[in-house]
Design a protein around this motif. Sequence first.
Motif, mmCIF file in Angstrom:
data_model
loop_
_atom_site.group_PDB
_atom_site.id
_atom_site.type_symbol
_atom_site.label_atom_id
_atom_site.label_comp_id
_atom_site.label_asym_id
_atom_site.label_seq_id
_atom_site.Cartn_x
_atom_site.Cartn_y
_atom_site.Cartn_z
ATOM 1 N N THR A 25 0.818 -1.214 0.000
ATOM 2 C CA THR A 25 0.000 0.000 0.000
ATOM 3 C C THR A 25 0.856 1.269 0.000
ATOM 4 O O THR A 25 0.361 2.348 -0.324
ATOM 5 C CB THR A 25 -0.960 0.033 1.207
ATOM 6 N N ARG A 26 2.153 1.125 0.350
ATOM 7 C CA ARG A 26 3.084 2.258 0.343
ATOM 8 C C ARG A 26 4.482 1.673 0.486
ATOM 9 O O ARG A 26 4.662 0.647 1.141
ATOM 10 C CB ARG A 26 2.769 3.196 1.512
ATOM 11 N N ILE A 27 5.460 2.324 -0.106
ATOM 12 C CA ILE A 27 6.840 1.839 0.013
ATOM 13 C C ILE A 27 7.791 3.028 0.117
ATOM 14 O O ILE A 27 7.568 4.064 -0.518
ATOM 15 C CB ILE A 27 7.218 0.888 -1.145
ATOM 16 N N TYR A 28 8.808 2.863 0.944
ATOM 17 C CA TYR A 28 9.803 3.907 1.190
ATOM 18 C C TYR A 28 11.175 3.301 0.902
ATOM 19 O O TYR A 28 11.504 2.239 1.412
ATOM 20 C CB TYR A 28 9.724 4.345 2.657
ATOM 21 N N VAL A 29 11.971 3.985 0.072
ATOM 22 C CA VAL A 29 13.296 3.509 -0.302
ATOM 23 C C VAL A 29 14.317 4.561 0.119
ATOM 24 O O VAL A 29 14.153 5.739 -0.198
ATOM 25 C CB VAL A 29 13.392 3.259 -1.829
ATOM 26 N N THR A 30 15.368 4.130 0.836
ATOM 27 C CA THR A 30 16.415 5.060 1.260
ATOM 28 C C THR A 30 17.771 4.601 0.761
ATOM 29 O O THR A 30 18.019 3.410 0.592
ATOM 30 C CB THR A 30 16.482 5.195 2.793
ATOM 31 N N GLY A 31 18.629 5.579 0.537
ATOM 32 C CA GLY A 31 20.002 5.308 0.146
ATOM 33 C C GLY A 31 20.859 6.506 0.488
ATOM 34 O O GLY A 31 20.360 7.539 0.936
ATOM 35 N N PRO A 32 22.153 6.401 0.254
ATOM 36 C CA PRO A 32 23.061 7.491 0.580
ATOM 37 C C PRO A 32 22.970 8.627 -0.435
ATOM 38 O O PRO A 32 22.455 8.455 -1.542
ATOM 39 C CB PRO A 32 24.435 6.817 0.521
ATOM 40 N N GLY A 33 23.460 9.776 -0.035
ATOM 41 C CA GLY A 33 23.595 10.889 -0.964
ATOM 42 C C GLY A 33 22.413 11.836 -0.964
ATOM 43 O O GLY A 33 21.511 11.762 -0.137
ATOM 44 N N THR A 34 22.433 12.746 -1.936
ATOM 45 C CA THR A 34 21.405 13.778 -2.025
ATOM 46 C C THR A 34 20.350 13.487 -3.088
ATOM 47 O O THR A 34 19.282 14.066 -3.064
ATOM 48 C CB THR A 34 22.047 15.142 -2.359
ATOM 49 N N ILE A 35 20.647 12.596 -4.018
ATOM 50 C CA ILE A 35 19.709 12.278 -5.100
ATOM 51 C C ILE A 35 18.747 11.194 -4.623
ATOM 52 O O ILE A 35 19.167 10.191 -4.029
ATOM 53 C CB ILE A 35 20.462 11.802 -6.353
ATOM 54 N N ALA A 36 17.460 11.374 -4.892
ATOM 55 C CA ALA A 36 16.454 10.377 -4.501
ATOM 56 C C ALA A 36 16.812 9.024 -5.101
ATOM 57 O O ALA A 36 17.105 8.921 -6.294
ATOM 58 C CB ALA A 36 15.075 10.817 -4.978
ATOM 59 N N VAL A 37 16.826 7.985 -4.271
ATOM 60 C CA VAL A 37 17.155 6.634 -4.706
ATOM 61 C C VAL A 37 15.847 5.942 -5.093
ATOM 62 O O VAL A 37 15.093 5.482 -4.235
ATOM 63 C CB VAL A 37 17.901 5.857 -3.598
ATOM 64 N N THR A 38 15.579 5.918 -6.387
ATOM 65 C CA THR A 38 14.351 5.307 -6.891
ATOM 66 C C THR A 38 14.591 3.833 -7.201
ATOM 67 O O THR A 38 15.725 3.431 -7.477
ATOM 68 C CB THR A 38 13.860 6.020 -8.167
ATOM 69 N N PRO A 39 13.537 3.021 -7.179
ATOM 70 C CA PRO A 39 13.690 1.605 -7.534
ATOM 71 C C PRO A 39 14.180 1.453 -8.971
ATOM 72 O O PRO A 39 13.791 2.219 -9.859
ATOM 73 C CB PRO A 39 12.268 1.049 -7.386
ATOM 74 N N CYS A 40 15.024 0.456 -9.196
ATOM 75 C CA CYS A 40 15.477 0.157 -10.554
ATOM 76 C C CYS A 40 14.287 -0.357 -11.376
ATOM 77 O O CYS A 40 13.211 -0.630 -10.835
ATOM 78 C CB CYS A 40 16.607 -0.871 -10.530
ATOM 79 N N GLY A 41 14.484 -0.494 -12.662
ATOM 80 C CA GLY A 41 13.402 -0.950 -13.537
ATOM 81 C C GLY A 41 12.844 -2.309 -13.142
ATOM 82 O O GLY A 41 11.632 -2.517 -13.127
ATOM 83 N N GLY A 42 13.733 -3.239 -12.811
ATOM 84 C CA GLY A 42 13.279 -4.570 -12.406
ATOM 85 C C GLY A 42 12.450 -4.522 -11.138
ATOM 86 O O GLY A 42 11.436 -5.215 -11.010
ATOM 87 N N CYS A 43 12.861 -3.697 -10.188
ATOM 88 C CA CYS A 43 12.115 -3.575 -8.931
ATOM 89 C C CYS A 43 10.776 -2.879 -9.149
ATOM 90 O O CYS A 43 9.797 -3.205 -8.487
ATOM 91 C CB CYS A 43 12.942 -2.886 -7.870
#
Length: 136
Positions: A75-93
């Motif tokens: 119903t909702r998903i949150y993805v975090t990673g390092p740095g300043t650029i938003a870490v979006t899911p890859c195409g496969g994900c």
Amino acid sequence: MSETATDKALFEAAEAIRAKAYVPYSHFSVGAAILAGDGKIYAGCNIENAAYPQGNCAETSAIAAMIAGGARRITRIYVTGPGTIAVTPCGGCRQRIREFADPDVEIISHGVDGERLVQTLGQLLPHSFGPDHLGK
């Protein structure tokens, strides 16, 4: 868009699991936390492998935890990673998320030193192929 209590809990879960990521090659740790249809949060981190294509993305790990926990809908998903650029899911994900989420489900992507990016799955994966194409 302001952060909700749910988003805060998802962020915290994603960050807690991101700290456990196995990333000896890229050193790029990612955490993902899913709010499932059962109201529970399921989290996963990326796991690298010396044979690069054999690793798992954080979103894939979170989906596996959700399925193992008995839930079937995101119903909702949150993805975090390092740095300043938003870490979006890859195409496969994005396609894996589509299996368990409707196009209007919001995905929050966050490079933890930058701003959150909130987009729907439909925005990240327009004209997607999903279970409804197969009569499911």
